[in-house]
Design a protein around this motif. Structure first.
Motif, PDB file in Angstrom:
ATOM      1  N   PHE A  20     112.679  97.648 -22.116  1.00  0.00           N
ATOM      2  CA  PHE A  20     111.979  96.392 -21.846  1.00  0.00           C
ATOM      3  C   PHE A  20     111.684  96.258 -20.357  1.00  0.00           C
ATOM      4  CE2 PHE A  20     111.781  91.938 -20.714  1.00  0.00           C
ATOM      5  CZ  PHE A  20     110.960  91.400 -21.693  1.00  0.00           C
ATOM      6  N   SER A  23     109.031  98.904 -19.056  1.00  0.00           N
ATOM      7  CA  SER A  23     107.687  98.570 -19.531  1.00  0.00           C
ATOM      8  C   SER A  23     107.149  97.335 -18.819  1.00  0.00           C
ATOM      9  CB  SER A  23     107.700  98.344 -21.042  1.00  0.00           C
ATOM     10  OG  SER A  23     108.508  97.219 -21.388  1.00  0.00           O
ATOM     11  N   PHE A  24     108.007  96.360 -18.546  1.00  0.00           N
ATOM     12  CA  PHE A  24     107.570  95.152 -17.836  1.00  0.00           C
ATOM     13  C   PHE A  24     107.090  95.517 -16.432  1.00  0.00           C
ATOM     14  CE2 PHE A  24     108.230  91.610 -14.961  1.00  0.00           C
ATOM     15  CZ  PHE A  24     107.651  90.556 -15.639  1.00  0.00           C
ATOM     16  N   LEU A  27     103.730  97.584 -16.581  1.00  0.00           N
ATOM     17  CA  LEU A  27     102.592  96.748 -16.939  1.00  0.00           C
ATOM     18  C   LEU A  27     102.269  95.730 -15.844  1.00  0.00           C
ATOM     19  CD1 LEU A  27     103.448  96.133 -20.706  1.00  0.00           C
ATOM     20  CD2 LEU A  27     101.650  97.602 -19.784  1.00  0.00           C
ATOM     21  N   TYR A  70     109.774  87.791 -15.616  1.00  0.00           N
ATOM     22  CA  TYR A  70     110.665  88.754 -16.266  1.00  0.00           C
ATOM     23  C   TYR A  70     111.788  88.046 -17.017  1.00  0.00           C
ATOM     24  CZ  TYR A  70     114.385  92.194 -16.750  1.00  0.00           C
ATOM     25  OH  TYR A  70     115.402  92.987 -17.263  1.00  0.00           O
ATOM     26  N   ILE A 276      98.971  92.821 -22.247  1.00  0.00           N
ATOM     27  CA  ILE A 276     100.333  93.161 -21.844  1.00  0.00           C
ATOM     28  C   ILE A 276     101.383  92.723 -22.864  1.00  0.00           C
ATOM     29  CG2 ILE A 276     102.120  92.701 -20.106  1.00  0.00           C
ATOM     30  CD1 ILE A 276      99.960  92.750 -17.993  1.00  0.00           C
ATOM     31  N   GLN A 280     103.815  95.505 -24.626  1.00  0.00           N
ATOM     32  CA  GLN A 280     105.258  95.442 -24.431  1.00  0.00           C
ATOM     33  C   GLN A 280     105.982  95.215 -25.750  1.00  0.00           C
ATOM     34  OE1 GLN A 280     106.563  92.655 -21.455  1.00  0.00           O
ATOM     35  NE2 GLN A 280     108.367  93.905 -21.038  1.00  0.00           N
ATOM     36  N   VAL A 283     106.270  98.556 -27.371  1.00  0.00           N
ATOM     37  CA  VAL A 283     107.309  99.344 -26.695  1.00  0.00           C
ATOM     38  C   VAL A 283     108.696  98.918 -27.160  1.00  0.00           C
ATOM     39  CG1 VAL A 283     108.382  99.846 -24.467  1.00  0.00           C
ATOM     40  CG2 VAL A 283     105.890  99.848 -24.677  1.00  0.00           C
ATOM     41  N   VAL A 284     108.909  97.613 -27.245  1.00  0.00           N
ATOM     42  CA  VAL A 284     110.212  97.103 -27.709  1.00  0.00           C
ATOM     43  C   VAL A 284     110.456  97.511 -29.155  1.00  0.00           C
ATOM     44  CG1 VAL A 284     111.526  95.009 -28.216  1.00  0.00           C
ATOM     45  CG2 VAL A 284     110.237  95.181 -26.086  1.00  0.00           C
TER      46      VAL A 284
END
Length: 332
Positions: A20, A23-24, A27, A70, A276, A280, A283-284
């Motif tokens: 996480f 990727s944050f 991005l 975040y 985004i 994300q 990805v998660v």
């Protein structure tokens, strides 16, 4: 056993948090503004009121400091809230949930074909005494790994959809439509399974217990199926999480080639529009699938080989995935 499982669960949580976070950051560092792209209709160049863009940025929290963005995203993700799509306004969980069934059917079929085909290829390649047949069978997995996935898909389309109209070329409305995409996705995965399992079988055949069992009168088939094959599956299980991750990653290419709606196509369109939250969320999801499969494998490990929990596996057993050429010495 409890300590072993606790450590694995903590490691799984750490992997999810790392996925996480990375990727944050990646991005966030993208040079363009996803809100501006969405407001301009995907980059069509239409002028948009700056006040409208500012309002959209405030709606999605993109006007906040990065640390606050975040922390908000992380705390919401822990509760299962992955936010909203910038492009469509739909919830990310809703978009992914709508795309999962098609991808799940594709990945499950491909995994079944890969495990069955790759396992059978490795089993026969190591068990046979015919040198020419063993060489032929064990030379197929490297070829399967090397061939590009999209090229395999195009060849299958040309042969079995356009040449011989056996299977549908595009879409996912019928069960037959999953056959060609599943085969395309299964070939590289099955090739990896065959390589790892074949090398592990060869190494296990060289263990002292094989000679002991043979001197006691056990048949070659009995040794191969009851002893060698069971122990040789440990390295294959080790890469199970990686293989599942590859199936999800490969679905992007396969679903594009065969025009299937799924997580792969959702990822492709979201990356192009720099959506985004959706990227994300994917990805998660991929990380969650990976850690769940890996955790399940870690739970199964002790039942296959209790020495793993006790930390007594020898170096030779842990190196069974090294590439080795089969030889006559590996056969009883």
């Amino acid at each position: 056993m409890a300590r072993y499982l606790t450590l694995r669960v903590l490691q799984a949580i750490g992997v999810l948090w790392a996925a996480f976070t990375v990727s944050f950051i990646v991005l966030f560092l993208l040079p363009s503004d996803p809100v501006s792209l969405a407001a301009e209709g995907g980059g069509a160049g239409t002028p948009v009121d700056k006040a409208a863009i500012a309002e959209l940025q405030a709606r999605y929290g993109l006007d906040q400091p990065v640390w606050e963005q975040y922390w908000t995203a992380l705390t919401h993700a822990v509760r299962g809230d992955l936010g909203f799509s910038i492009s469509t306004g739909q919830t990310v969980t809703g978009a992914i949930a709508a795309a999962i069934p098609s991808t799940l059917a594709l990945a499950a079929t491909a995994l079944a074909l890969a495990v069955g085909g790759g396992g059978l290829l490795a089993f026969l390649g190591v068990y046979t005494r015919a040198r020419w047949l063993r060489t032929l069978l064990l030379s197929l997995p490297p070829l399967g790994v090397a061939v590009p996935t999209f090229w395999v898909g195009l060849i299958l389309l040309q042969c079995f959809s356009f040449g011989l109209p056996v299977f549908p070329a595009f879409g996912d409305r019928t069960p037959a439509a999953v056959v060609l995409p599943a085969i395309t996705l299964a070939i590289p995965t099955g090739a990896v399974i065959a390589q790892v399992l074949a090398n592990s079988l060869i190494s296990t055949w060289r263990e002292p217990f094989v000679e002991v069992a043979a001197t006691k009168g056990a048949s070659r088939w009995y040794i191969h199926t009851r002893h060698v094959f069971r122990l040789a599956t440990v390295p294959t299980l080790t890469i199970a999480g990686v293989l599942v991750g590859e199936l999800l990653a490969g679905s992007v290419v396969v679903e594009t080639v065969f025009a299937r709606a799924g997580v792969g196509r959702l990822t492709q369109t979201s990356v192009l529009s720099q959506d985004i939250p959706v990227v994300q969320g994917v990805v998660v999801l991929t990380s969650l699938v990976y850690v769940v499969v890996t955790l399940a494998v870690d739970v199964v490990y002790p039942f296959i080989d209790p020495r793993i929990v006790e930390g007594k596996r020898s170096r030779g057993e842990s190196a069974t995935t090294k590439t080795e050429a089969p030889s006559e010495e590996a056969h009883v």
